[in-house]
Structures are given as C-alpha cells and as structure tokens.
Design an enzyme around this catalytic site. Sequence first.
Site, PDB file in Angstrom:
ATOM      1  N   HIS A  39       1.451  -1.203  -0.143  1.00 21.49           N
ATOM      2  CA  HIS A  39      -0.607  -0.293  -0.123  1.00 21.49           C
ATOM      3  C   HIS A  39       0.693   1.491  -0.144  1.00 21.49           C
ATOM      4  O   HIS A  39       0.279   2.496  -0.798  1.00 21.49           O
ATOM      5  CB  HIS A  39      -0.476   0.339   0.996  1.00 21.49           C
ATOM      6  CG  HIS A  39      -2.653  -1.232   0.601  1.00 21.49           C
ATOM      7  ND1 HIS A  39      -1.720  -1.994   1.538  1.00 21.49           N
ATOM      8  CD2 HIS A  39      -3.261   0.190   0.715  1.00 21.49           C
ATOM      9  CE1 HIS A  39      -3.377  -2.133   0.937  1.00 21.49           C
ATOM     10  NE2 HIS A  39      -3.689  -2.222   0.444  1.00 21.49           N
ATOM     11  N   GLY A  40       1.628   0.741   0.618  1.00 18.00           N
ATOM     12  CA  GLY A  40       3.024   2.445   0.382  1.00 18.00           C
ATOM     13  C   GLY A  40       4.390   2.464   0.960  1.00 18.00           C
ATOM     14  O   GLY A  40       4.255   1.159   1.956  1.00 18.00           O
TER      15      GLY A  40
END
Length: 458
Positions: free
Chosen positions: A321-322
């Site tokens: 996600h990041g």
Amino acid sequence: MLFSTQAFLLGFLPPTLALFYLCAGHRTARQAVLVAASLLFYGLWNWRFVPALVALTLANWALGRAWAVTGRRLWPITGIVLNLTILFTFKYAHFFAESLDWATGRPPPAWTILLPLGISFFTFQKIAYHADLLRGARPVRGMLDFLEFVTFFPQLIAGPIVRHSEIVPQFGTSPRGPAMWENLSRGTMLLLLGLAKKAGVADTLALTCNPLFAHAATGATPNLAEAWVAALTYTLEIFFDFSGYSDMAIGMALMFGLRLPFNFDVPYRATSIRAFWQRWHMTLSRFLRDYVYIPLGGNRHGLVRQMTNLMATMMLGGLWHGAGWTFVAWGALHGAGLAVNHVWTRTGLRLPALAGWAVTMLFVIIGWVLFRAPDFPTAGRVLRGMAGLGGLGHTRILDAAVFWVALAVALIGPSSQDAMLRMLRPSPLVAVPAAIAFVFMLLLIGGRIPDAFIYFQF
C-alpha cells in the site's frame, strides 16, 4: 485525468465509446481503439511513462511467448523477478535507503524516484500471469490481447487487480450482442454510483477529516470528539473513495462489454476480521492468498507456521500500500488480527453477531488511523485522543447530513453489485432521475478542485 472530472466524463469517455462501437464488429480494430485510448489516458498523467509502460508490457509478453516455445521455467521466473525489480526500484528503493540512513545516523538520501502511476497494480497483474504459467496454465496470450489486458484504462491505475484468465477470453466476444443495451445502461448506472460515492460523499467527508489529521500532525493531541470524528470520517471516506473508483471502473468496463471482478461487498458489515478481508479490496485479498500466503505454505504446516505466514502476507500487503513503516505496521496489525481470529475459531468459541461486528469495526477503525496518519507520532496522538486523553471537547462535521447518509449506506444499504446488477431494472423511470443526478454531479465536480482517488498514491 481523473474519472471524476468533467474533462474525462464529457471529453474522453464519450468519444472513446463512440469510436469503440463504430469498430465493434472487428476484433482487432476495437482492441486497437481501447489500447490507443488507454495509452492516451495514461499519457495525460505523464507522457514520459508511456514508453516504459509499453516496453515493460511487451517484455512480459515476450517472456510468456518464450515459455510457450521452450517450456523452460526460466522465462516466467525471469518475468516475476523483472516485475518485482521494477516495483522495488521505483516504489521502495528510496524508502529503504532512507530507513538505512536513519538507522545509521546519516542524513536522508538527496535523490528521489518519480513513481509511475498505477505501478503497484499493473506489476501485480504481470506477476500473476507468470505465476500462472509456472503453475501450468497453458494459454499464452497474443500481443494485442496482452496489451489490452494490461493497459485497459478503467483498471490501469487502481484496479481491480484482474487476472488474464478473467478478461482476455472476453476480448473475442462482440460487444454488439443481445446484452449490449443492458450492459450500457447498467454500466452507466455503476459509473454514476461510483461518481456519487467519490465526489458526493468521499470528497465531502475529506473536508472534515483532513484538517483534523493535519492538526494532529502539528503536535496537538485532539480531544475525544475531534479524534473520533477524524477516525470515523476517514473510515467512511476511504471506503466510499475506493469503492467509488471500483464502481466507476467496473461500470465503464461493462459499457465496453467487459466484466471485471467486484472489489467490495459491504465490508463494514463483517462480523470478524477474516470476513472483513473477504469483503474489502477482494481482488487484492485473493492475490495475497493465491500468490503469497499459499506459496509460503498456507495452513499446511501446523499452527505456528500458519500464523507466521499470515503475518508475513499481511505485512507485505501493508508495504504494497505504501513505502512507509506505518503501512507495514498496519499490515502487521491485520496479520495479528487474522491470526487471533483463526485461533479463536479453532477453539469453537463464538461471539454473538452484534458483538463480533462491534469488535471488528473497532479494530478496523483503529487500523485506519495508523493507515491515514503520516507518521507514528501523529497516529499516537489521534489514538490518545480517541481514548479521551486529550479531554472531551467538541467538534463539528462540515456536512453532517452526508456523514449520516454515508454511515447508513455503509452499514445498511446493499452492495453496488446487488443494487445495480440484480435489484435495479432498466426503466425510463430510472433513467430520468439518473440523468438529473448525473448533471448535478457534473455541476458539483465543476465547482471543486478535483481530488485524486486515495489509492492512486499506491
């Protein structure tokens, strides 16, 4: 170009649809239209990444063809390594270099790497393709089929994560079949529903949520009301933002005669964390299950190994996600939740549905605070505020009506696929108010600075 802009809805989508249906009787022509439109769409974000997208796609296709000719596992393995290398270089190299510098007391790296939009999604599609070849999947796609599979603009930037076996076989079916008008009408309604979720609900909730998190990021501990409003508005914002994007993508694909897998199924009604992940971002959940958790061993080697596999899978999912330790921690939190859920289920104990839902939602909301906060100190301050350590206080939701409607829809309303593909029947009585709603949404988005979808950053 954002889906939720007048330029896209009036200037890009209608002529693309018109040209597509003009060529619909010829497979190669209609595919060429979609590939060209998709590359134009991607190029409007940053034209410099278009050659890289095309080159990487053709390289993956060539590796698949090499496997078909030789049968050597080297080629799909090379494809997996290539895509992981590209993903790591662009998305994580700076993050790990920065973490290493922090650990050794050195200043952060002066260089940065510009992240190509949608890289997390289209690299996962290619990884799944090569993994399927390794597992014995026989179809090797033609070049134009593979280009359309990867670049198809509704799902190029933020999914759903589509498998080649789900969409490529549809390319041979003419969109002018008996279901054409129903596909166009239902697809349009899904597009409208997604637009309303994004522009009408998510962007409105962000007007309350963003300043509260920004205030906590300055070092202030929010009071009880501020902290809970921040957490709850973000919980609703991310759902309506991402499910709104998914609805728009699935609706547009249906307008072109293609069916994409659904991505959300009323996740905030889940009564366990396992059920939540069966309903939230479902195409990512199944990717992690099929291409990470099961290859690691799944549940085949005892309880301890299974718990380890769950933690590793969800931490990798968080990192996907990041590039930040807060995302890794968020993934670890959900991995631990899934492990506890599994052990609890094995004991044979059961919570009443309402209690299970309350525990699950509290867990998810706390997790979203960690997901949304820019760093651990900010997350800690919001969580302390939620525990009442910042005092009781008060705050205001800028548009309380939107908040309560969003809460009711998330907890009571039907899923998008149930509403638009099963319950709704095409009718002029539906078309007229839908057209009015579409005009209203166009006026609404025309008066705002467009906000990118949350998942575009991943």
